[in-house]
Write a protein that holds these residues in place. Structure first.
Motif, PDB file in Angstrom:
ATOM      1  N   TYR A  56      26.688 -33.704  28.029  1.00 16.89           N
ATOM      2  CA  TYR A  56      25.469 -34.436  27.701  1.00 16.89           C
ATOM      3  C   TYR A  56      24.852 -33.891  26.415  1.00 16.89           C
ATOM      4  N   GLN A  57      24.809 -32.570  26.280  1.00 17.50           N
ATOM      5  CA  GLN A  57      24.256 -31.976  25.066  1.00 17.50           C
ATOM      6  C   GLN A  57      25.093 -32.320  23.840  1.00 17.50           C
ATOM      7  N   GLN A  58      26.404 -32.368  23.991  1.00 13.60           N
ATOM      8  CA  GLN A  58      27.264 -32.751  22.873  1.00 13.60           C
ATOM      9  C   GLN A  58      27.014 -34.204  22.465  1.00 13.60           C
ATOM     10  N   ARG A  59      26.835 -35.081  23.456  1.00  6.75           N
ATOM     11  CA  ARG A  59      26.542 -36.479  23.129  1.00  6.75           C
ATOM     12  C   ARG A  59      25.210 -36.607  22.410  1.00  6.75           C
ATOM     13  N   MET A  60      24.203 -35.863  22.862  1.00  8.81           N
ATOM     14  CA  MET A  60      22.900 -35.916  22.216  1.00  8.81           C
ATOM     15  C   MET A  60      22.981 -35.355  20.790  1.00  8.81           C
ATOM     16  N   GLU A  61      23.726 -34.288  20.612  1.00  9.97           N
ATOM     17  CA  GLU A  61      23.900 -33.695  19.285  1.00  9.97           C
ATOM     18  C   GLU A  61      24.602 -34.676  18.349  1.00  9.97           C
ATOM     19  N   ARG A  62      25.629 -35.333  18.858  1.00  8.99           N
ATOM     20  CA  ARG A  62      26.365 -36.309  18.052  1.00  8.99           C
ATOM     21  C   ARG A  62      25.454 -37.476  17.652  1.00  8.99           C
ATOM     22  N   ALA A  63      24.638 -37.947  18.592  1.00 13.05           N
ATOM     23  CA  ALA A  63      23.726 -39.052  18.301  1.00 13.05           C
ATOM     24  C   ALA A  63      22.671 -38.630  17.284  1.00 13.05           C
ATOM     25  N   TYR A  64      22.186 -37.405  17.379  1.00 11.13           N
ATOM     26  CA  TYR A  64      21.190 -36.921  16.433  1.00 11.13           C
ATOM     27  C   TYR A  64      21.799 -36.733  15.050  1.00 11.13           C
ATOM     28  N   ASN A  65      22.971 -36.105  15.009  1.00  9.09           N
ATOM     29  CA  ASN A  65      23.606 -35.824  13.722  1.00  9.09           C
ATOM     30  C   ASN A  65      24.066 -37.096  13.017  1.00  9.09           C
ATOM     31  N   LYS A  66      24.248 -38.165  13.769  1.00  9.85           N
ATOM     32  CA  LYS A  66      24.654 -39.429  13.167  1.00  9.85           C
ATOM     33  C   LYS A  66      23.548 -39.977  12.265  1.00  9.85           C
TER      34      LYS A  66
END
Length: 130
Positions: A89-99
């Motif tokens: 979940y944290q990786q998905r949130m990080e990916r969405a933020y970094n996008k």
């Protein structure tokens, strides 16, 4: 219901039950499940039995103890699964933020906007220096 804010302690147990039995997005499980190894039985299920309650009521004590011990032995596995779920979940949130982040490169002698805040000598209240 509780009248006024002086009787909040009377509803605290209900609030805690709600907090402990709701599935958390981060871990994908309820806090109750991670602590006790089984889902909580809400008070309404005792009055109007669910399928789980009926199934547990029809087995004898020895069989119930055996299934409970099996559930307790799987707690560590459920906790590990929750940790993995949290990391994903944290990786998905990080990916969405970094996008959404656009990298900017600044070079020497390039003009940039700089904001100069006013001096806070006359600051009052919570913004005053200690």
């Amino acid at each position: 219901m509780v009248e006024g804010s002086r009787q909040w302690h009377e509803k605290l147990s209900f609030a805690l039950l709600g907090y402990r039995t709701i599935v958390r997005t981060l871990v994908g499980a309820t806090p109750y499940l991670l602590v006790y190894g089984t889902e909580a039985i809400i008070p309404a299920e005792i009055e109007i039995p669910s399928v789980r309650i009926v199934a547990e009521a029809e087995i004898d004590d020895v069989e119930w103890v055996k299934t409970r011990l099996e559930q307790l032995s799987l707690i560590d596995e459920k906790r590990l699964e929750a940790v993995c779920h949290g990391q994903l979940y944290q990786q998905r949130m990080e990916r969405a933020y970094n996008k959404k982040v656009r990298p900017q490169k600044f070079e020497v002698d390039q003009l940039v906007l700089r904001r100069i805040l006013p001096h806070q000598a006359e600051a009052k209240g919570k913004f005053a220096p200690n």
